[in-house]
Design a protein around this motif. Structure first.
Motif, PDB file in Angstrom:
ATOM      1  N   SER A   1       0.817  -1.214   0.000  1.00  0.00           N
ATOM      2  CA  SER A   1       0.000   0.000   0.000  1.00  0.00           C
ATOM      3  C   SER A   1       0.849   1.263   0.000  1.00  0.00           C
ATOM      4  N   ILE A   2       0.211   2.321  -0.452  1.00  0.00           N
ATOM      5  CA  ILE A   2       0.834   3.649  -0.522  1.00  0.00           C
ATOM      6  C   ILE A   2      -0.220   4.669  -0.099  1.00  0.00           C
TER       7      ILE A   2
ATOM      8  N   LEU B   1      -6.517  -7.576  15.235  1.00  0.00           N
ATOM      9  CA  LEU B   1      -5.077  -7.591  14.966  1.00  0.00           C
ATOM     10  C   LEU B   1      -4.579  -6.181  14.636  1.00  0.00           C
ATOM     11  N   ALA B   2      -5.382  -5.443  13.856  1.00  0.00           N
ATOM     12  CA  ALA B   2      -5.014  -4.074  13.495  1.00  0.00           C
ATOM     13  C   ALA B   2      -4.929  -3.203  14.754  1.00  0.00           C
ATOM     14  N   VAL B   3      -5.893  -3.351  15.657  1.00  0.00           N
ATOM     15  CA  VAL B   3      -5.881  -2.571  16.903  1.00  0.00           C
ATOM     16  C   VAL B   3      -4.635  -2.906  17.717  1.00  0.00           C
ATOM     17  N   GLN B   4      -4.340  -4.196  17.822  1.00  0.00           N
ATOM     18  CA  GLN B   4      -3.128  -4.622  18.544  1.00  0.00           C
ATOM     19  C   GLN B   4      -1.858  -4.031  17.938  1.00  0.00           C
TER      20      GLN B   4
ATOM     21  N   GLY C   1       3.118   7.206  10.664  1.00  0.00           N
ATOM     22  CA  GLY C   1       3.304   8.286   9.698  1.00  0.00           C
ATOM     23  C   GLY C   1       3.939   7.817   8.402  1.00  0.00           C
ATOM     24  N   ALA C   2       4.045   6.498   8.229  1.00  0.00           N
ATOM     25  CA  ALA C   2       4.664   5.955   7.017  1.00  0.00           C
ATOM     26  C   ALA C   2       3.839   6.299   5.778  1.00  0.00           C
ATOM     27  N   GLU C   3       4.525   6.392   4.647  1.00  0.00           N
ATOM     28  CA  GLU C   3       3.847   6.656   3.375  1.00  0.00           C
ATOM     29  C   GLU C   3       3.606   5.373   2.586  1.00  0.00           C
ATOM     30  N   SER C   4       4.210   4.286   3.008  1.00  0.00           N
ATOM     31  CA  SER C   4       4.054   3.020   2.296  1.00  0.00           C
ATOM     32  C   SER C   4       4.202   1.860   3.279  1.00  0.00           C
ATOM     33  N   VAL C   5       3.373   0.839   3.111  1.00  0.00           N
ATOM     34  CA  VAL C   5       3.415  -0.352   3.961  1.00  0.00           C
ATOM     35  C   VAL C   5       3.514  -1.578   3.059  1.00  0.00           C
ATOM     36  N   LEU C   6       4.430  -2.481   3.385  1.00  0.00           N
ATOM     37  CA  LEU C   6       4.573  -3.705   2.594  1.00  0.00           C
ATOM     38  C   LEU C   6       4.440  -4.914   3.516  1.00  0.00           C
TER      39      LEU C   6
ATOM     40  N   GLU D   1      -6.673  -7.540   5.246  1.00  0.00           N
ATOM     41  CA  GLU D   1      -5.479  -7.000   5.906  1.00  0.00           C
ATOM     42  C   GLU D   1      -5.330  -5.492   5.705  1.00  0.00           C
ATOM     43  N   THR D   2      -6.241  -4.908   4.922  1.00  0.00           N
ATOM     44  CA  THR D   2      -6.212  -3.467   4.682  1.00  0.00           C
ATOM     45  C   THR D   2      -6.217  -2.684   5.992  1.00  0.00           C
ATOM     46  N   LEU D   3      -6.989  -3.168   6.964  1.00  0.00           N
ATOM     47  CA  LEU D   3      -7.093  -2.468   8.253  1.00  0.00           C
ATOM     48  C   LEU D   3      -5.737  -2.369   8.945  1.00  0.00           C
ATOM     49  N   LEU D   4      -4.929  -3.390   8.775  1.00  0.00           N
ATOM     50  CA  LEU D   4      -3.610  -3.372   9.408  1.00  0.00           C
ATOM     51  C   LEU D   4      -2.721  -2.307   8.744  1.00  0.00           C
ATOM     52  N   HIS D   5      -2.826  -2.220   7.416  1.00  0.00           N
ATOM     53  CA  HIS D   5      -2.075  -1.168   6.710  1.00  0.00           C
ATOM     54  C   HIS D   5      -2.473   0.214   7.236  1.00  0.00           C
TER      55      HIS D   5
END
Lengths: 213, 213, 213, 213
Positions: free
Chosen positions: D30-31, D149-152, D89-94, D77-81
């Motif tokens: 994601s970006i 998982l995203a909340v954690q 504050g990241a601009e990209s997640v892999l 898994e979008t919620l985790l991103h």
């Protein structure tokens, strides 16, 4: 630098990256441009070596300062290249950073190095003519003080001029050669030997167990 | 040599290099050009097998001497190729030098070899028609006296004509076949088997531990 | 067979060969051409799967006999493909032969199989929706009597219709899917899991040692 | 998304697939498209990341809902991103899913993570300037409740803002960066470190044995 040389280094960078030896922005490559005064062509700092271009090299003098107008920054490791070139007379120095070299440099750090012996592949190292050869792989403790590390490497090479490479603990390999081809061959040979030594070690508990029975 | 044959050998060299079986300048490849008198086409000495060209092959007679005017030097290992061709009737001999063959040839050197058995992949070896086969992989001690090593290999092959490959300790594999395709398949099959045997061995301590519980 | 399907199989063969899953002439691939009467398109015997062409496939009926005039010989393993297609309703069956599947199929043969559980990657298998899944990987003893092996595989699949793959001891993997894409994904997923299970096992002696301290 | 960005992601997907980090349909990329309101471009669910096209990305808002008319389904898994982007504050997640990360995330799950320290390669992580760094790799227990998982993950990142990646047990790695290049470099660096840690562990029984003698 001749465009043929930069082409070779670009190809080498892509090849080494594919093989996992210069991941992230690790590794750097240098070639002697002149001996007197000493001038080194070297990859600039913080680059992905898998995607080098002809613009990614700079020239430094014997103190590691850039000599032609360039906005590129030399890597801190430039000083180590200069020391190696001075101490060995090599025309090219390659620094790589593979998994096997990293792991072995950690495991054997307390002994300051380890021997590789009996392997036919040792004959791929310049001046080695028989597998009945005992190659000492020295390991220097890692530090961010590259000036100190360069001095240590220089001293080491003057005491042990017969070595073909130096490991920095958890930091990978420096090797060199009388030309770029020889240096690249030394990387390939030493990586083969590191993998062989590492895999052999992994089998040792099973071997010993079999011997006891 | 037919240009189709040299094309195949060039492709094979690049493929084997990519897979780590002919690193540095290790390995050499030969093909029988004629039987009577014996003539062998073989890769010249000290070449990177990953980048062969049609000019990198030379022809030798049954004593290992070059027979056509050439400046290329035959490898010292040429004598071993000639012995294999004589003892087995093979039309092609391939020498490779992988990590797994190197490590296994060292671990089992005291026993003079090891058995590989029960693997379906054994059926990829010429003449083997069932996995219920016990393949002996002989190991010869390495030496720089290639004449002596060639004689040993020849004797061994006359005593054990059923073997498909010989390991030289810490020096890799010689295998052969009734044509180049068969020899290349034997390399691939034996390398698969060496890796399987090696990885299985690495798991043995864990397996035995589980059995005890 | 549609040319798009043969193109996909040719690409798959090259890809699987590169990854070491169909070395030598191992492996074979099939697709259901019709259900009633049963017709299977399958790779012919004794081919290098890394270099398939559109001419390397033949069509067989439900007894494994070729149905169109062809000089190609069906592989003895064709019967196993037919049994899998019959028992599972799969549209495609892929047989591969990797190092990891070979080693695990040997280590766990005494128990007749092993469980893989807790891995997120299991969700790549059709019908699995959570990592809290326990996948049984059955292992059949290898034999050259493919008729007997096919019958055994058929019985096994009727008793355990939920499995996604079968290992033949020291002989590799059979997996399948509702189409070629699903079958190919199952190969990739199972190979990933085999490698994970295998490497985890190699680390166990070190883990247990740490726990004791 | 700019076509240059999607080109980079397509290239990255093919490269990561070749290296075994996004097999099956695992992984997602994601970006950040905008910060206020939060908009994320992310790979759609259930795709082979090795063969992405420009049509395989969708845009979601801060709740994970698609914002432009599309028939593509966002991955669970979008919620985790989104949580990672918010917390760091990241601009990209892999998200990748390699064998080494999977195995290590399992072995160290009881301790909730593990340290990686002393490796020069750590300097490839943003903000790390010396090998004398101790990187904590947290491991979260895997679950199919991605919201939980995203909340954690979000809570964890607020407590330990200095980490560069999170492992989900038997499920692989989430890492991120100030741009796509930094995030991709973090994948490469962390994978190198996981492999180094894993192989070192495999050698430990042999090392300890040698020390005792």
């Amino acid at each position: 630098m001749h465009s043929r040389t930069s082409d070779t280094l670009i190809r080498l960078g892509a090849d080494f990256h594919r093989r996992g030896w210069v991941l992230g922005t690790s590794g750097n490559f240098s070639i002697v441009a002149s001996r007197d005064p000493l001038r080194l062509c070297i990859t600039a700092s913080s680059l992905d070596k898998g995607r080098l271009t002809a613009e990614d090299f700079l020239e430094v003098d014997g103190t590691g300062m850039t000599v032609n107008g360039t906005t590129l920054r030399p890597s801190a490791e430039t000083l180590l290249h200069i020391e190696v070139v001075r101490a060995t007379g090599a025309e090219s120095v390659l620094h790589t950073h593979s998994v096997w070299s990293t792991v072995l440099s950690d495991i054997h750090s307390a002994e300051g190095g380890f021997f590789i012996e009996g392997y036919e592949m040792l004959k791929g190292l310049d001046g080695v003519t028989t597998h009945e050869h005992r190659e000492w792989i020295p390991i220097l403790e890692n530090t961010q003080d590259m000036k100190a590390l360069a001095v240590q490497a220089g001293s080491l090479l003057r005491i042990r001029p017969q070595v073909h490479g130096i490991l920095i603990r958890q930091h990978g390999l420096y090797t060199w050669g009388k030309d770029l081809d020889a240096a690249a061959r030394h990387v390939e040979i030493l990586e083969f030997l590191f993998e062989s030594v590492g895999r052999r070690r992994m089998m040792e508990p099973a071997i010993e167990k079999n011997r006891r029975h």
